[in-house]
Structures are given as structure tokens and as C-alpha cells.
Scaffold this active site. Sequence first.
Site, mmCIF file in Angstrom:
data_model
loop_
_atom_site.group_PDB
_atom_site.id
_atom_site.type_symbol
_atom_site.label_atom_id
_atom_site.label_comp_id
_atom_site.label_asym_id
_atom_site.label_seq_id
_atom_site.Cartn_x
_atom_site.Cartn_y
_atom_site.Cartn_z
ATOM 1 N N GLU A 42 -7.906 2.278 4.959
ATOM 2 C CA GLU A 42 -7.299 1.389 5.952
ATOM 3 C C GLU A 42 -8.263 1.099 7.107
ATOM 4 O O GLU A 42 -8.915 2.005 7.625
ATOM 5 C CB GLU A 42 -6.028 2.047 6.499
ATOM 6 C CG GLU A 42 -5.280 1.219 7.531
ATOM 7 C CD GLU A 42 -4.104 1.961 8.138
ATOM 8 O OE1 GLU A 42 -3.211 1.289 8.700
ATOM 9 O OE2 GLU A 42 -4.069 3.207 8.056
ATOM 10 N N LYS B 8 1.542 -5.264 6.846
ATOM 11 C CA LYS B 8 2.165 -3.938 6.835
ATOM 12 C C LYS B 8 3.594 -3.992 7.364
ATOM 13 O O LYS B 8 3.854 -4.515 8.454
ATOM 14 C CB LYS B 8 1.315 -2.989 7.680
ATOM 15 C CG LYS B 8 1.749 -1.530 7.686
ATOM 16 C CD LYS B 8 0.710 -0.711 8.423
ATOM 17 C CE LYS B 8 1.058 0.761 8.505
ATOM 18 N NZ LYS B 8 -0.016 1.534 9.174
ATOM 19 N N CYS C 171 -0.789 2.614 4.554
ATOM 20 C CA CYS C 171 -0.564 3.856 5.288
ATOM 21 C C CYS C 171 0.922 4.210 5.444
ATOM 22 O O CYS C 171 1.534 4.653 4.483
ATOM 23 C CB CYS C 171 -1.286 3.807 6.624
ATOM 24 S SG CYS C 171 -1.637 5.458 7.315
#
Length: 291
Positions: free
Chosen positions: A45, A118, A155
Site C-alpha cells: 500500500e 478504499k 489494508c
Amino acid sequence: MGNQKVTVAATQMACGWDVEANLAKAELLVRKAADSGANIILIQELFATPYFCKDQLQKFFDLAEPVNDSNVIRRMSKLADELGVVLPVSFFERFNNVFYNSLVVVDVNGEVVSHYRKTHIPDGPGYQEKFYFSPGDTGFVVSKTEFGVLGVGVCWDQWFPETARSLVLQGAEMLFFPTAIGSEPVTGLNSRDHWQRTMQGHAAANMVPVVASNRIGREEGEACSLEFYGSSFIADQTGAIVRQAAERDEDVILQEFNLAHLRIERTGWGLFRDRRPEHYSAIMTLNGATE
């Protein structure tokens, strides 16, 4: 369906404030993986910079790039085209006056085939992402590539079973999670084993391989420092870890899967045949209320 062998890889590295050096190091690791036979290569990431979310500093907004004018994406797209590999690419996105923690999937010809923002944005000591990123508005995205259908999360997304299930329901044959996770500056908790087991559960419950790439090294911020614990790994369709990197070393790990065989095994197990979505209304609410 014949033999559909695909070799997946995860890389891990430390990052400093020399963006060019970070990109060069990522490129070197991708080349190393490709030379070893990898078809899909996952980089961690936000690999172009240190993990800047340790602090709430306005200057870091200058690091963001538009998706259609990103040096990170251009560089990785050129590399994917040259090597004939698929690259999920994590980057800090600016769109008008809004900022996202985003990812594109680049296919073997260097073309971007999907764009994901995300979904789950964490907020806690050391991981103050809500200061920088708005929650993603793309929904969960699957990517049809030369080497299969990929599901991607970023993540904190990887902690939610809804992420994995949504992606596999949309046809994902493998799940990829670029990550930046390490020490907890307040509690001192070491979350590494919990982190791994959560994604191992996604692999087992959905019967798809999972690939996770984490960063390494100690990064200093104004509010705190973080020690990233690496341990990037590849889990098979039963959730077993079949490859794992060290906690502190730069590394590349690889594993081959036969997607056709996995598809037959997944179908035969009946997990998706026997689902009862009409009884799952509780997960469509924040508090579990069904009335």
C-alpha cells in the site's frame, strides 16, 4: 476447463522520502518476481512514500495525484507492458477537492482495467487515515485480466469478511490486499498473527487464494513512529499459508495456482450453492437490527 496455471507474487520493502528511489526499488522487486515466473505481482500500500498517515499534516495532500495523470501509475503501467505481468497499483488519489486511498489494476498490455477507492477508512493512533481519505465511492471492484479475475481491497478493507465475500460473489478467483500495518503506538499490541488469520479465514470461507503485501522498516512521524512487520504472505484456498516473507527483510514470495482446479473444487464444496442471502439482512445494517 484445462490447465490455467497462474503464479502470484507479493513483494515487501521499506520506503523513504525519496519517491524516485521508492519507485525504482518497487520496479526492481517486480522485475525479480517476473524473472522468477510471476504473472500477477502485488506491491504494498502507498509504496511511493512512507506511510504519512501517522500524522495529520496538510502538506501531505500535495502527494496526491489524479488517476489520469499519476506518475506512479504511468511508471507501473509501462513496467507491466514491458514484462507482460498484471500489477495492482496502490496510490494516493486526488479528484477535484476530494482525496482517496486508491488502487488500479494494470493488465499485461499496460492498460488500466479497473479503478478502486478504499471502502473502509481507519482512524486511530498511528493510522489517522480519515484526515486524508474520503470513504471510497466505487463499491467493491473485480478486475478481469489476462491471468484471471482479481478481487482487490486495501489494508483496512482486509479485516472485513464482507469485502472478501462481495468480491468473490462478483467472480473474483483470487484476492489481493496491499497493506501498511505494524506496531500500535498506544497499546503496544502486535497484531501480526491476528492480521494473517483474518485473511486466512477469507481464503478458507470463500475457497480462493489470498495474497497480502505489507511494508517493512521503522518510520518516524511527528506524533509517533511505526515499526512495520512485513510478513507478507500467500494463503491457498483452504486458508493455509503456503508462502511467507520475513518480518524485517526486503523480499519477494511466489506461489503457483491452477485456477481451473480451484474452480472445480470451490463449486464442489457447495459454499456458494448453499448460501441463504434472504436470511442475512442483519449485515445490511450497522447495528444488526432486522426490523
